[in-house]
Design a protein around this motif. Structure first.
Motif, mmCIF file in Angstrom:
data_model
loop_
_atom_site.group_PDB
_atom_site.id
_atom_site.type_symbol
_atom_site.label_atom_id
_atom_site.label_comp_id
_atom_site.label_asym_id
_atom_site.label_seq_id
_atom_site.Cartn_x
_atom_site.Cartn_y
_atom_site.Cartn_z
ATOM 1 N N THR A 1 0.830 -1.207 0.000
ATOM 2 C CA THR A 1 0.000 0.000 0.000
ATOM 3 C C THR A 1 0.862 1.253 0.000
ATOM 4 O OG1 THR A 1 -0.114 0.204 2.384
ATOM 5 C CG2 THR A 1 -1.770 -1.203 1.335
ATOM 6 N N ARG A 2 0.227 2.323 -0.440
ATOM 7 C CA ARG A 2 0.891 3.610 -0.462
ATOM 8 C C ARG A 2 1.169 4.052 0.975
ATOM 9 N NH1 ARG A 2 -0.287 8.229 1.417
ATOM 10 N NH2 ARG A 2 -2.421 8.211 0.679
ATOM 11 N N PHE B 1 4.231 2.370 2.271
ATOM 12 C CA PHE B 1 5.429 2.972 1.682
ATOM 13 C C PHE B 1 5.768 4.271 2.418
ATOM 14 C CE2 PHE B 1 7.420 5.850 -1.400
ATOM 15 C CZ PHE B 1 8.535 5.096 -1.739
ATOM 16 N N ARG C 1 9.471 13.891 4.026
ATOM 17 C CA ARG C 1 8.744 15.154 4.061
ATOM 18 C C ARG C 1 8.877 15.888 2.730
ATOM 19 N NH1 ARG C 1 9.447 20.374 7.659
ATOM 20 N NH2 ARG C 1 11.479 20.253 6.672
ATOM 21 N N ALA C 2 10.091 15.902 2.201
ATOM 22 C CA ALA C 2 10.292 16.559 0.903
ATOM 23 C C ALA C 2 9.539 15.807 -0.188
ATOM 24 C CB ALA C 2 11.785 16.625 0.567
ATOM 25 N N GLY C 3 9.295 14.517 0.026
ATOM 26 C CA GLY C 3 8.549 13.720 -0.937
ATOM 27 C C GLY C 3 7.051 13.809 -0.732
ATOM 28 N N GLY C 4 6.610 14.734 0.112
ATOM 29 C CA GLY C 4 5.186 14.990 0.246
ATOM 30 C C GLY C 4 4.481 14.151 1.295
ATOM 31 N N ILE D 1 8.479 24.607 -1.840
ATOM 32 C CA ILE D 1 8.164 23.181 -1.751
ATOM 33 C C ILE D 1 7.010 22.947 -0.791
ATOM 34 C CG2 ILE D 1 9.098 20.919 -1.063
ATOM 35 C CD1 ILE D 1 10.186 22.170 -3.624
ATOM 36 N N THR E 1 7.553 22.817 2.726
ATOM 37 C CA THR E 1 7.969 22.269 4.011
ATOM 38 C C THR E 1 8.061 23.374 5.068
ATOM 39 O OG1 THR E 1 10.250 22.403 3.248
ATOM 40 C CG2 THR E 1 9.198 20.265 3.120
ATOM 41 N N VAL F 1 2.735 19.776 0.897
ATOM 42 C CA VAL F 1 3.851 19.402 0.018
ATOM 43 C C VAL F 1 3.343 18.429 -1.053
ATOM 44 C CG1 VAL F 1 6.142 18.368 -0.089
ATOM 45 C CG2 VAL F 1 5.454 19.631 1.944
ATOM 46 N N ARG F 2 2.552 17.454 -0.620
ATOM 47 C CA ARG F 2 2.087 16.435 -1.562
ATOM 48 C C ARG F 2 1.222 17.061 -2.660
ATOM 49 N NH1 ARG F 2 0.508 11.037 0.928
ATOM 50 N NH2 ARG F 2 2.650 10.616 0.332
ATOM 51 N N ARG G 1 3.401 18.858 -5.113
ATOM 52 C CA ARG G 1 4.129 17.943 -5.988
ATOM 53 C C ARG G 1 3.193 17.371 -7.040
ATOM 54 N NH1 ARG G 1 8.572 15.361 -5.706
ATOM 55 N NH2 ARG G 1 10.286 16.054 -4.401
ATOM 56 N N TYR H 1 11.443 18.742 -7.270
ATOM 57 C CA TYR H 1 12.413 19.251 -6.313
ATOM 58 C C TYR H 1 13.683 18.418 -6.315
ATOM 59 C CZ TYR H 1 14.243 20.518 -1.658
ATOM 60 O OH TYR H 1 15.033 20.930 -0.611
ATOM 61 N N ALA I 1 10.299 6.091 -6.583
ATOM 62 C CA ALA I 1 8.881 6.306 -6.315
ATOM 63 C C ALA I 1 8.655 7.442 -5.321
ATOM 64 C CB ALA I 1 8.249 5.020 -5.772
ATOM 65 N N LEU I 2 9.672 7.718 -4.514
ATOM 66 C CA LEU I 2 9.500 8.702 -3.447
ATOM 67 C C LEU I 2 9.116 10.073 -4.012
ATOM 68 C CD1 LEU I 2 9.693 9.188 -0.393
ATOM 69 C CD2 LEU I 2 12.024 9.944 -0.761
ATOM 70 N N GLY I 3 8.004 10.583 -3.517
ATOM 71 C CA GLY I 3 7.521 11.876 -3.999
ATOM 72 C C GLY I 3 6.484 11.726 -5.099
ATOM 73 N N GLN J 1 4.634 8.612 -5.247
ATOM 74 C CA GLN J 1 3.960 7.349 -4.926
ATOM 75 C C GLN J 1 2.448 7.442 -5.026
ATOM 76 O OE1 GLN J 1 5.724 9.268 -2.838
ATOM 77 N NE2 GLN J 1 5.268 8.904 -0.705
ATOM 78 N N THR J 2 1.911 8.658 -5.085
ATOM 79 C CA THR J 2 0.456 8.768 -5.183
ATOM 80 C C THR J 2 -0.001 8.799 -6.639
ATOM 81 O OG1 THR J 2 0.701 11.150 -5.053
ATOM 82 C CG2 THR J 2 0.177 9.992 -3.008
ATOM 83 N N SER K 1 -1.181 4.740 -6.415
ATOM 84 C CA SER K 1 -2.407 5.527 -6.384
ATOM 85 C C SER K 1 -2.597 5.963 -4.952
ATOM 86 C CB SER K 1 -3.588 4.662 -6.830
ATOM 87 O OG SER K 1 -3.754 3.609 -5.909
ATOM 88 N N ASN K 2 -3.771 6.465 -4.655
ATOM 89 C CA ASN K 2 -4.010 6.922 -3.308
ATOM 90 C C ASN K 2 -3.874 5.789 -2.291
ATOM 91 O OD1 ASN K 2 -4.362 9.093 -1.777
ATOM 92 N ND2 ASN K 2 -6.454 9.536 -2.430
ATOM 93 N N TRP K 3 -4.204 4.572 -2.726
ATOM 94 C CA TRP K 3 -4.213 3.460 -1.772
ATOM 95 C C TRP K 3 -3.086 2.474 -1.972
ATOM 96 C CZ3 TRP K 3 -7.029 3.992 2.350
ATOM 97 C CH2 TRP K 3 -8.132 4.881 2.293
#
Lengths: 372, 509
Positions: free
Chosen positions: A223-224, A227, A240-243, B305, B307, B327-328, B331, B337, B358-360, B362-363, B369-371
């Motif tokens: 799951t997200r 992660f 945090r920088a990754g949202g 950004i 933060t 932040v999300r 992005r 960034y 995937a970091l940043g 991942q959604t 996706s969201n889940w």
């Protein structure tokens, strides 16, 4: 190939060291190690003892998963202890007040336990996100508040009506109707084995514990949210920088951890039928040890929970055979934990070095093909 | 007279890499000797061996003609070698004097510190080498250049006659570099031998007597600084034509992608660290921010950004107000960034590359996706990034820490650019990576610019800033103090603006 060898070497090494150290301990106390181990193993080979081991491993495992959810994001929920006790009490009291059809009754009790555990853990989460209080401190204090304050007070408040005969067996909250007790699953085990004797009952919460392990694995790796949780644990700044919202993650992880802790209360409730004056304590701390030994890995923690339960239960026989003191189990639990932590640390370092040199070699190989 | 340092056949192997491969180095008494080479050429390893921090696998070291075998820096110090590290090792809360004597304190009977003796000795040393410092000042109140001087004095105080300076100019603005060079010349006049590491070639040519060039762990040249050009040196370092950061024709459009209006950021003490910032970056435009570190550019980046929350002003992305978005959300809306410190803010070092990619994101597809996290999608996309951005790695399952800095950076650049962002915030995108990776990063940013990306570039490398930017703004104490055209400005001018000198003098000619 080497990677697999390394991941095997750590637990094997830890096991061998543990046996050596406990053998030395047994010798030092003048016991015969061969006899002591023999008694433990032969006791554990009995079906009834195995049922005891599974019954013991179930709360250990739930407790370990609860701790591991926090550990995976570097959040040290030391408060599983207080969370399951408070959840146990509330689930017992509310479960004792209502009567519902079986499935519904059990469901309500489980939801109450999870909600209470979750909210109690949430307090530490809120303290951390709103005021920056370290969760180790706050959960330890919440443990004390739970045991010394809440339980002491509510146990009196919620003491069941005493009849004519005031005996120690009538102490505790109102007993729960049969419909609210999570059923035992002797039948399921007996498909594979002979009938279980000595009136031993295998807790059905074992199935819930297995389900929790499966869901934990799914949550973390698929799951997200999982992660986000892992990323926050590995590098909160990059997360945090990754949202990934840090505060929301702290609160969510804490409450999820508390919800799983609450399930331990359901295991105990199914066993005792009420909140007794002497509820079992220390499962929360055992869970931390099991999570550490199992490396927060669902399978590893299952193994660790079984090992700890085996040592706990099978050492009980030593008192009657007199081969050694049963406290040897505590020594072995401590030693296996220490050696495992060290062995995994060493294996990890070796693997990192392997990876780095592999990557460097790939780079060099490329350079040779395409000379600058 | 025998050479101050004579290294023969130095070889040092790490798992899978030969950091130094049969390196020879001869430094004469009383000269300034520069060692240059790309990142990863083996300069630092060589210095660590010379300073006793690491042992060589093969080879011999002679100091002043005597064969030595160092097992720790203490041995090196006893031989009269002193090292000034790139990152200062000073205690902020102690005075200059206390820092200098730390670890070599003269004591009176009973273990009391003999400050008087220490101060006398410090002044002797400072006078002898012409280094001026206020011995009673607290380190935290000193400028970077002054701190460096304290580090040098610290080493000389311990009797060093051979000085190793590890990239001393990396942290300095041009004016401070001048002062450092002046100090180095005085040291040389007093008989000190200086070995300094640098990869800024104009500086090397300006100050050194001899130069040794390393490439891929080997000595490729040892020469006197007579009639050598920067271009020749660069070719020796890289082994081929040197890439330049210069952009080609302008691709700036009229459409504003990112607009900051009256943005003010306060620190914990409620002091403004960025005040009333107005900035508009158009599609296809690169706006560079020049400034000495700590003048608010970092806070501005955090504010964009998300933060850090801003205390007043608005931030708009393609006309949409994102001032209060998370932040999300930002992005997802198209802000990419590249953080200043990739290991600190950019990577999950112990996680596999595909998780890092995937970091940043991942959604969003294809990462998730969201889940759910889409492992297959993420792996496919990572494989694509690996190929397109030339990330050198055995596979995408190795942990990020196994990659070299340049490849880590290429992964980050790839991850941020493949999400097709509208705005890129790039903080020091080529810091600490080798020339090859640097050129790749520049190419990537230029390509994205052609496709309409609006970029905010923060860099301490003034050549990079001038070469890549369409517009340069100078930030000083949290305020934009000048807007310059990169076509008409030199690194020297920029340095003057960055320190505020140009403003006091009414601008540079």
């Amino acid at each position: 190939m080497r990677t697999y060898a390394l991941s095997l070497a750590a637990p094997v090494g830890a096991f061998v060291l543990t046996v050596i150290v406990s053998t030395l301990a047994l010798l030092a106390f003048g016991s015969n190690p061969v006899e002591a181990y023999g008694d433990m193993l032969s006791h554990a080979s009995k079906l009834e003892t195995q049922v005891d081991i599974l019954n013991r491993a179930t709360p250990f495992y739930l407790s370990a998963v609860a701790a591991a959810i926090g550990f995976r994001m570097n959040l040290f929920n030391i408060g599983v202890e207080g969370q399951y006790l408070v959840a146990f009490l509330f689930a017992a009291q509310i479960g004792g007040l209502i009567s519902l059809p079986q499935v519904l009754h059990i469901l309500v009790i489980m939801l109450v336990a999870m909600a209470v555990g979750s909210l109690y853990a949430g307090l530490a989460g809120i303290l951390k996100t709103a005021r920056g209080v370290n969760e180790v401190i706050s959960t330890i204090m919440l443990n004390s508040i739970a045991v010394g304050g809440l339980l002491a007070w509510l146990q009196q408040e919620w003491q069941a009506e005493q009849g004519e005969a005031f005996t120690s067996t009538t102490l505790g909250t109102n007993p729960i109707d049969e419909s609210g007790l999570f059923p035992t699953i002797n039948g399921l085990l007996e498909i594979f084995t002979r009938d279980i004797g000595q009136g031993k009952q295998l807790t059905g919460m074992l199935l819930i514990a297995i389900l929790v392990g499966v869901l934990y694995n799914l949550l973390l790796n698929r799951t997200r949210f999982g992660f986000d949780l892992r990323a926050s644990g590995i590098n909160p700044f990059a997360a945090r920088a990754g949202g990934i919202p840090p505060k929301r993650m702290v609160l969510a992880a804490m409450m999820l951890s508390g919800a799983v802790a609450g399930l331990i209360g359901v295991v105990e409730l199914a066993d005792r039928g009420k909140f007794p004056p002497d509820p079992i304590q220390g499962l929360g701390f055992q869970g931390i040890a099991v999570a550490l030994l199992g490396r927060n890995n669902p399978g590893g923690m299952a193994f660790a929970a079984l090992l700890f339960a085996f040592l706990d239960v099978s050492s009980g026989v030593l008192d009657s055979t007199g081969a050694a003191s049963r406290e040897i189990a505590v020594i072995m639990q401590g030693v296996v934990l220490l050696t495992a932590v060290v062995a995994y640390g060493v294996a990890n370092r070796l693997r990192e070095r392997d990876e780095a040199s592999e990557a460097a070699e790939a780079l060099l190989a490329e350079r040779e093909v395409v000379p600058a | 007279m025998s050479a101050a340092i004579e290294l023969t056949g130095i070889t040092k192997r790490f798992p899978g890499v030969v950091a130094n491969d049969d390196v020879n180095l001869t430094v004469e008494q009383g000269e300034i000797h520069a060692i240059c080479g790309e990142n990863g050429a083996g300069k630092s390893t060589l210095m660590k061996i010379l300073y006793g921090m690491q042992g060589a696998d093969e080879g011999t070291m002679k100091i002043n003609g005597e064969v030595v075998d160092f097992t720790s820096p203490t041995d090196a110090i006893d031989c009269g070698i002193g090292m000034v590290h790139q990152h200062f090792m000073l205690a902020d809360q102690l005075t200059v004097l206390e820092n200098v004597i730390l670890g070599a304190e003269p004591t009176l009977t009973g273990g009391r510190l003999d400050f008087k003796k220490a101060e006398t000795h410090l002044r002797e040393v400072a006078d002898e080498y012409g280094l001026t410092v206020d011995v009673h000042q607290m380190i935290e109140t000193l400028e970077v250049g002054e701190r460096q001087r304290v580090e040098i004095i610290k080493v000389l105080y311990r009797g060093a006659e051979i000085l190793i300076l590890d990239e001393p100019t990396a942290v300095l603005v041009p004016q401070e570099v001048e002062a450092l060079f002046e100090n180095m010349r005085e040291l040389k006049a007093s008989g000190t031998t200086i070995l300094f590491i640098d990869h800024k070639l104009d500086e090397v040519l300006k100050i050194s007597d001899s130069i040794t060039v390393l490439r891929h762990g080997k000595t490729v040249a040892s020469l006197k600084n007579e009639g050598v050009t920067a271009h020749e040196l660069a070719e020796l370092m890289v082994g081929s034509e040197l890439p330049t950061p210069a952009t080609t024709s302008s691709t700036v459009t009229d459409e504003v992608a990112l607009r900051l209006s009256g943005v003010t950021v306060l620190n914990e003490a409620n002091r403004p660290v960025a005040s009333n910032i107005n900035l508009a970056i158009r599609k296809g435009e690169i706006v560079g921010i020049a400034g000495v570190e700590g003048n608010g550019q970092g806070d501005l980046v955090d504010a964009i950004i998300g933060t850090t929350q801003i205390s007043s002003g608005t931030i708009e992305l393609l006309g949409n107000d994102i001032t209060y978005e998370s932040v999300r959300k930002r992005r997802e809306a198209g802000v990419a960034y590249v953080p200043e410190d990739r290991q600190h803010e950019g990577l999950l070092l112990s996680s596999p590359l595909w998780e890092n990619a995937a970091l940043g994101h991942q959604t969003q597809a294809p990462f998730g996706s969201n889940w759910w996290l889409n492992r297959d999608g993420a792996r496919r996309q990572t494989e694509a990034i690996r190929q397109q951005f030339d990330v050198r790695t055995p596979n995408i399952d190795v942990a990020a820490h196994a990659l070299s800095g340049g490849n880590q950076q290429k992964l980050i650049i790839g991850r941020e650019l493949t999400s097709n962002p509208d705005v890129l915030i790039a903080a020091h995108p080529t810091r600490g990576i080798d020339v090859g990776a640097q050129a790749a990063v520049w190419d990537d940013i230029r390509a994205a610019r052609r496709n309409g990306l609006a970029t905010l570039l923060i860099s301490a490398d003034l050549d990079e800033l001038i070469g890549l930017s369409d517009t340069i703004v100078v930030i000083l104490r949290g305020e934009f103090v000048a807007t310059l055209s990169p076509d008409e400005v030199t690194p020297r001018d920029l340095g003057a603006y960055m320190t505020g000198a140009a403003l006091q003098n009414g601008g540079v000619a």
